[in-house]
Design an enzyme around this catalytic site. Structure first.
Site, PDB file in Angstrom:
ATOM      1  N   SER A 156       0.822  -1.204   0.000  1.00  0.00           N
ATOM      2  CA  SER A 156       0.000   0.000   0.000  1.00  0.00           C
ATOM      3  C   SER A 156       0.861   1.261   0.000  1.00  0.00           C
ATOM      4  O   SER A 156       1.700   1.453  -0.872  1.00  0.00           O
ATOM      5  CB  SER A 156      -0.970  -0.051   1.185  1.00  0.00           C
ATOM      6  OG  SER A 156      -2.009   0.881   1.047  1.00  0.00           O
TER       7      SER A 156
ATOM      8  N   ASP B 185      -6.045  -3.471  -1.987  1.00  0.00           N
ATOM      9  CA  ASP B 185      -4.929  -3.188  -1.081  1.00  0.00           C
ATOM     10  C   ASP B 185      -4.258  -4.461  -0.563  1.00  0.00           C
ATOM     11  O   ASP B 185      -4.906  -5.369  -0.046  1.00  0.00           O
ATOM     12  CB  ASP B 185      -5.478  -2.396   0.107  1.00  0.00           C
ATOM     13  CG  ASP B 185      -4.404  -1.673   0.893  1.00  0.00           C
ATOM     14  OD1 ASP B 185      -3.444  -2.333   1.314  1.00  0.00           O
ATOM     15  OD2 ASP B 185      -4.532  -0.452   1.081  1.00  0.00           O
TER      16      ASP B 185
END
Length: 295
Positions: free
Chosen positions: A38, A184
């Protein structure tokens, strides 16, 4: 000194990593390989591309983070449609601007695809919801999707890893079994330190990790009082359970823990003073870490 790095996810909290990087670079540490998830993948890609912490500090001064949220035009004209967008598009915001900015910054250092960085120097963690598995890019591109890593955009990989569920619209890519929905990487591994340790725990070189939480033994218990707090606890447990297996007391000594509980992951309207404060915290934590670190 050459080291391998691991950068966790954490949204806007990851500005602390820039401060930590600055301290490490000033003390002569360079990263040969970095694994990131991320927001950690964003900093990892820019570092591997050749950006110094000082250059990154200048970059973020010239950009408005709320522009990276990339609000769809329909949402601007008809705000009530955002929930329809969430239902049909699986996210509130596009995130295309984030990818474009990353692409631009990486190209300034001559990086476009994984062919433009040293082999094995960058590992980006994503979560494939369609296949129900964790994906490591570029390692899994050929095996899982039939895509040549040499042709795959580094900015695209980082955008995929940064697709916070429900916030950003997921990236979809075509693979051997059809279209996959990617979100993510923090859903399955928010701190992939395991990538630099062999099956027997052997390391090629020393590892320095950066994690935007307190030490595992200091994490507070979660109070679950309703369905919303239960969902939040469920999501956090999913994020931490996999990585907790790999953060032993022995491994913890190699991690710069930077607690940032008071900072919102999606606070894109941060003031210059707040950005500087967060980076200074990272700088202080790295300095304290290096004073005691034995490698």
């Amino acid at each position: 000194m050459q080291v391998d790095g691991v950068f966790s996810g954490g949204g806007m909290k990851a500005l602390a990593f820039i401060g930590a990087l600055e301290e490490l670079q000033e003390q002569g540490y360079t990263f040969e390989r970095i694994a990131g998830t991320s927001a950690g993948a964003i900093l990892a890609s820019l570092t591997i591309a050749g950006y110094s912490a000082k250059e990154l500090k200048e970059k973020i001064k010239d950009i408005s983070f709320d522009e990276l949220v990339d609000v769809p035009i329909t949402d601007r004209l008809f705000p009530f449609t955002k929930w329809l967008l969430l239902y049909f598009k699986l996210g509130l915001y596009k995130g295309n601007k984030l990818e474009c900015v990353l692409e631009e910054w990486l190209q300034e250092k001559g990086v476009r695809t994984f062919a433009h960085i040293p082999p094995g120097s960058l590992k980006v963690i994503c979560s494939d919801l369609t296949l129900g598995r964790m994906v490591v890019i570029p390692d899994d591109l050929k095996k899982v999707y039939g895509i040549d890593p040499a042709t795959f955009s580094v900015a695209k990989a980082v955008r995929m890893s940064s697709g916070l569920p429900y916030f950003f619209i997921p990236v979809k890519i075509h693979g051997k079994k059809g279209k996959s929905v990617i979100v993510d990487g923090g859903v399955l591994s928010n701190f992939p330190i395991w990538l630099w340790e062999g099956k027997s725990g052997v390391r090629k070189r020393p590892i320095i990790g950066m994690k935007l939480t307190d030490r595992p033994e200091r994490l507070p218990e979660r109070k679950i009082t309703n369905a919303i707090t239960m969902f939040h606890a469920l999501f956090k447990t999913m994020q931490q359970a996999h990585d907790a297996r790999h953060i032993s007391p022995k491994t913890s000594k190699d991690v710069i823990f930077i607690p940032m509980e008071e900072v919102e992951v999606t606070n894109f309207n941060m003031s210059e003073e707040e950005k500087e404060r967060i980076m200074n915290i990272g700088n202080d934590r790295a300095r304290t870490f290096l004073k005691r670190w034995k490698h």
